[in-house]
Structures are given as structure tokens and as C-alpha cells.
Design a protein around this motif. Structure first.
Motif, PDB file in Angstrom:
ATOM      1  N   GLY A   1       0.822  -1.203   0.000  1.00 38.21           N
ATOM      2  CA  GLY A   1       0.000   0.000   0.000  1.00 38.21           C
ATOM      3  C   GLY A   1       0.857   1.254   0.000  1.00 38.21           C
ATOM      4  N   MET A   2       1.943   1.218   0.780  1.00 35.90           N
ATOM      5  CA  MET A   2       2.844   2.356   0.830  1.00 35.90           C
ATOM      6  C   MET A   2       3.517   2.567  -0.526  1.00 35.90           C
ATOM      7  SD  MET A   2       5.810   2.905   3.666  1.00 35.90           S
ATOM      8  CE  MET A   2       4.802   3.157   5.098  1.00 35.90           C
ATOM      9  N   ARG A   3       3.930   1.448  -1.168  1.00 35.16           N
ATOM     10  CA  ARG A   3       4.544   1.561  -2.495  1.00 35.16           C
ATOM     11  C   ARG A   3       3.559   2.150  -3.498  1.00 35.16           C
ATOM     12  NH1 ARG A   3       7.330  -3.170  -1.065  1.00 35.16           N
ATOM     13  NH2 ARG A   3       5.694  -4.526  -1.835  1.00 35.16           N
ATOM     14  N   GLN A   4       2.295   1.718  -3.404  1.00 35.26           N
ATOM     15  CA  GLN A   4       1.282   2.248  -4.322  1.00 35.26           C
ATOM     16  C   GLN A   4       1.072   3.749  -4.098  1.00 35.26           C
ATOM     17  OE1 GLN A   4      -0.111   0.900  -6.937  1.00 35.26           O
ATOM     18  NE2 GLN A   4       0.918  -1.038  -6.600  1.00 35.26           N
ATOM     19  N   THR A   5       1.064   4.166  -2.822  1.00 38.03           N
ATOM     20  CA  THR A   5       0.911   5.588  -2.507  1.00 38.03           C
ATOM     21  C   THR A   5       2.080   6.386  -3.073  1.00 38.03           C
ATOM     22  OG1 THR A   5      -0.308   5.069  -0.489  1.00 38.03           O
ATOM     23  CG2 THR A   5       0.709   7.249  -0.611  1.00 38.03           C
ATOM     24  N   GLN A   6       3.288   5.865  -2.884  1.00 39.95           N
ATOM     25  CA  GLN A   6       4.467   6.544  -3.417  1.00 39.95           C
ATOM     26  C   GLN A   6       4.415   6.594  -4.942  1.00 39.95           C
ATOM     27  OE1 GLN A   6       7.513   4.156  -1.597  1.00 39.95           O
ATOM     28  NE2 GLN A   6       7.640   5.457   0.221  1.00 39.95           N
ATOM     29  N   LYS A   7       3.907   5.521  -5.521  1.00 38.94           N
ATOM     30  CA  LYS A   7       3.805   5.469  -6.982  1.00 38.94           C
ATOM     31  C   LYS A   7       2.827   6.533  -7.489  1.00 38.94           C
ATOM     32  CE  LYS A   7       2.963   2.101 -10.642  1.00 38.94           C
ATOM     33  NZ  LYS A   7       2.654   0.709 -10.927  1.00 38.94           N
ATOM     34  N   VAL A   8       1.697   6.680  -6.788  1.00 39.51           N
ATOM     35  CA  VAL A   8       0.715   7.701  -7.183  1.00 39.51           C
ATOM     36  C   VAL A   8       1.324   9.093  -7.059  1.00 39.51           C
ATOM     37  CG1 VAL A   8      -1.471   8.773  -6.521  1.00 39.51           C
ATOM     38  CG2 VAL A   8      -1.320   6.292  -6.692  1.00 39.51           C
TER      39      VAL A   8
ATOM     40  N   LEU B   1       2.794   4.667 -20.047  1.00 40.20           N
ATOM     41  CA  LEU B   1       2.115   3.359 -19.987  1.00 40.20           C
ATOM     42  C   LEU B   1       2.982   2.322 -19.298  1.00 40.20           C
ATOM     43  CD1 LEU B   1       0.487   3.246 -23.532  1.00 40.20           C
ATOM     44  CD2 LEU B   1      -0.668   3.574 -21.344  1.00 40.20           C
ATOM     45  N   THR B   2       4.269   2.322 -19.603  1.00 34.72           N
ATOM     46  CA  THR B   2       5.185   1.369 -18.959  1.00 34.72           C
ATOM     47  C   THR B   2       5.207   1.594 -17.455  1.00 34.72           C
ATOM     48  OG1 THR B   2       6.560   1.224 -20.927  1.00 34.72           O
ATOM     49  CG2 THR B   2       7.590   0.587 -18.846  1.00 34.72           C
ATOM     50  N   PHE B   3       5.306   2.840 -17.028  1.00 35.50           N
ATOM     51  CA  PHE B   3       5.342   3.157 -15.598  1.00 35.50           C
ATOM     52  C   PHE B   3       4.039   2.771 -14.915  1.00 35.50           C
ATOM     53  CE2 PHE B   3       4.930   6.016 -11.960  1.00 35.50           C
ATOM     54  CZ  PHE B   3       6.134   5.788 -11.333  1.00 35.50           C
ATOM     55  N   SER B   4       2.909   3.072 -15.551  1.00 34.92           N
ATOM     56  CA  SER B   4       1.614   2.809 -14.910  1.00 34.92           C
ATOM     57  C   SER B   4       1.307   1.318 -14.826  1.00 34.92           C
ATOM     58  CB  SER B   4       0.493   3.531 -15.656  1.00 34.92           C
ATOM     59  OG  SER B   4       0.311   2.956 -16.942  1.00 34.92           O
ATOM     60  N   ARG B   5       1.875   0.528 -15.716  1.00 39.28           N
ATOM     61  CA  ARG B   5       1.618  -0.927 -15.703  1.00 39.28           C
ATOM     62  C   ARG B   5       2.671  -1.698 -14.933  1.00 39.28           C
ATOM     63  NH1 ARG B   5       0.295  -0.945 -22.026  1.00 39.28           N
ATOM     64  NH2 ARG B   5      -1.809  -0.105 -21.892  1.00 39.28           N
ATOM     65  N   ASN B   6       3.647  -0.984 -14.380  1.00 40.68           N
ATOM     66  CA  ASN B   6       4.682  -1.593 -13.544  1.00 40.68           C
ATOM     67  C   ASN B   6       5.501  -2.617 -14.318  1.00 40.68           C
ATOM     68  OD1 ASN B   6       6.107  -1.684 -11.206  1.00 40.68           O
ATOM     69  ND2 ASN B   6       4.795  -3.189 -10.211  1.00 40.68           N
TER      70      ASN B   6
ATOM     71  N   ALA C   1       4.495   9.801  -7.248  1.00 43.30           N
ATOM     72  CA  ALA C   1       5.492   9.926  -8.317  1.00 43.30           C
ATOM     73  C   ALA C   1       4.814  10.199  -9.653  1.00 43.30           C
ATOM     74  CB  ALA C   1       6.333   8.655  -8.392  1.00 43.30           C
ATOM     75  N   ILE C   2       3.673   9.568  -9.867  1.00 48.27           N
ATOM     76  CA  ILE C   2       2.939   9.793 -11.116  1.00 48.27           C
ATOM     77  C   ILE C   2       2.497  11.257 -11.201  1.00 48.27           C
ATOM     78  CG2 ILE C   2       0.752   9.293 -12.317  1.00 48.27           C
ATOM     79  CD1 ILE C   2       1.137   6.358 -11.491  1.00 48.27           C
ATOM     80  N   GLY C   3       2.067  11.819 -10.071  1.00 50.60           N
ATOM     81  CA  GLY C   3       1.677  13.231 -10.054  1.00 50.60           C
ATOM     82  C   GLY C   3       2.834  14.131 -10.450  1.00 50.60           C
ATOM     83  N   ILE C   4       4.007  13.856  -9.890  1.00 48.42           N
ATOM     84  CA  ILE C   4       5.193  14.645 -10.229  1.00 48.42           C
ATOM     85  C   ILE C   4       5.564  14.430 -11.694  1.00 48.42           C
ATOM     86  CG2 ILE C   4       7.672  14.888  -9.773  1.00 48.42           C
ATOM     87  CD1 ILE C   4       6.982  14.111  -6.823  1.00 48.42           C
ATOM     88  N   LEU C   5       5.525  13.155 -12.100  1.00 51.00           N
ATOM     89  CA  LEU C   5       5.846  12.812 -13.481  1.00 51.00           C
ATOM     90  C   LEU C   5       4.876  13.470 -14.461  1.00 51.00           C
ATOM     91  CD1 LEU C   5       7.611  10.997 -15.353  1.00 51.00           C
ATOM     92  CD2 LEU C   5       5.888   9.227 -15.044  1.00 51.00           C
ATOM     93  N   ALA C   6       3.593  13.494 -14.092  1.00 52.37           N
ATOM     94  CA  ALA C   6       2.577  14.077 -14.974  1.00 52.37           C
ATOM     95  C   ALA C   6       2.854  15.552 -15.225  1.00 52.37           C
ATOM     96  CB  ALA C   6       1.188  13.885 -14.377  1.00 52.37           C
TER      97      ALA C   6
END
Length: 199
Positions: free
Chosen positions: A118-125, A184-189, A127-132
Motif C-alpha cells: 500500500g505504501m509503495r502504491q501511494t508513493q507510486k501515485v 504506460l510502462t510506468f503505470s503498468r509496472n 510519483a505519477i503526479g510529479i511525473l505528470a
């Protein structure tokens, strides 16, 4: 198995040679259950058992913890039923303690793994915000190139200049396609696709 009197004082404890983590059976004799139960300051375990004992009712799968021989925490489920004398009067309780330590530890490891995921998913979200934000900037720059060269090309009549501008539009389009593929690569892990590029 174990036996207690009506005050939860241990009067018998069967030998437990198969359970090397437990203390010797004699270590329990003459002791109150609350002295054996670990981390039960409010005596919830002993109170729950006493409630059933006062009604001469059996109790089943009461969870508790005790300290083992080596100081490790052991998790048990206690079950017991009234023990009667020859006249049928309840004189104590007899029961069993089932060791569920491995099960409790496995549950805890699973819970920790789920929390970490869950923590990894939160960090990923995050990171996606920053990446976006960064990608939006890059995409805007790329679209400016495409729209700029397309606008210029629409006003031109020189074929060689048109071809030059179309090449810039094509290159910018390829760059935009690569950015979308990275998203797409990042979002699909997935592992990113590696390919040679010319500098």
C-alpha cells in the motif's frame, strides 16, 4: 492438556515434550492463569474465562499469549470444560491449549507485506503526479513544435522547405509517442523497453 481449580489455579499440566518452546509443565502448577498470560494487564482473558466458569459453561478458542522458555512470545487458543467430581459437582476445569504461533506470525507478515505494498502504491501515485507535471510540460513543448511547423508549412510553396518542416513534425510526433509509451510502462509496472537511439 491442563486442569485448574475454580479460581483458575493450575492443578495439573501435562508434559509437553513435543513443544520445546514451552516451559516445563511443573512451572505452571500452583500458579494463577493471570500469572501465565502475557500482556493481559486488564485481565480480559482471565475475566472472559471466569465468566464462563461462574456459569459452569465450557469456553472455546479464547486467544492469549504466553512467554515461552526462551522468552519468545507464543500465541495460543484455550478451550476448556467443567471437571466434575463423583457427585457431579464442578470442582474445576480441564482443557487444551492449541499453539497458533506460526499462524499468527504468518498473518502478521502478510499484514506487513500488504502495508508495504500500500505504501509503495501511494508513493507510486505521488510519483505519477510529479511525473505528470513534467510530462505535461514536455508534451506542450512537443505540441508547440508540431503546431508551429504545421502552421508554417501550410503557408509555404517551396517543396524542399515543406519537406524539412514535415520532418520536424514527424520527429516531434515520435518523441510524443515515446513519452506516452513511458507513461504506460510506468503505470503498468513493467520494465521499460530498451532500444538504441541516435544522438
Amino acid at each position: 492438556f491442563w486442569e485448574t481449580d475454580l479460581n483458575q489455579i493450575f492443578t495439573y499440566m501435562s508434559p509437553m515434550p513435543q513443544m520445546g518452546l514451552f516451559r516445563n509443565a511443573e512451572a505452571y502448577l500452583g500458579r494463577h492463569r493471570r500469572d501465565v498470560i502475557y500482556n493481559d494487564a486488564e485481565e480480559q482473558v482471565t475475566d472472559r474465562i471466569q465468566h464462563d466458569m461462574d456459569r459452569e459453561a465450557p469456553f472455546d478458542q479464547v486467544p492469549c499469549s504466553i512467554l515461552g522458555r526462551d522468552g519468545h512470545l507464543l500465541h495460543l487458543l484455550l478451550s476448556g470444560q467443567p471437571r466434575r467430581n463423583s457427585e457431579g459437582v464442578v470442582v474445576g476445569y480441564r482443557g487444551v491449549a492449541r499453539d497458533i504461533t506460526e499462524h499468527v506470525q504468518a498473518d502478521e507478515q502478510l499484514r506487513q507485506a500488504q502495508q508495504e505494498e500500500g505504501m509503495r502504491q501511494t508513493q507510486k501515485v505521488e510519483a505519477i503526479g510529479i511525473l505528470a507535471g513534467g510530462i505535461a510540460h514536455d508534451v506542450n513543448n512537443t505540441l508547440d513544435i508540431i503546431l508551429g511547423y504545421t502552421g508554417l508549412t501550410l503557408q509555404m510553396t517551396d517543396v524542399s522547405q515543406i519537406q524539412h518542416n514535415v520532418q520536424h513534425v514527424f520527429t516531434a510526433g515520435e518523441r510524443a509517442k515515446d513519452m506516452v509509451q513511458q507513461i504506460l510502462t510506468f503505470s503498468r509496472n513493467r520494465d521499460p523497453e530498451r532500444k538504441a537511439i541516435y544522438l
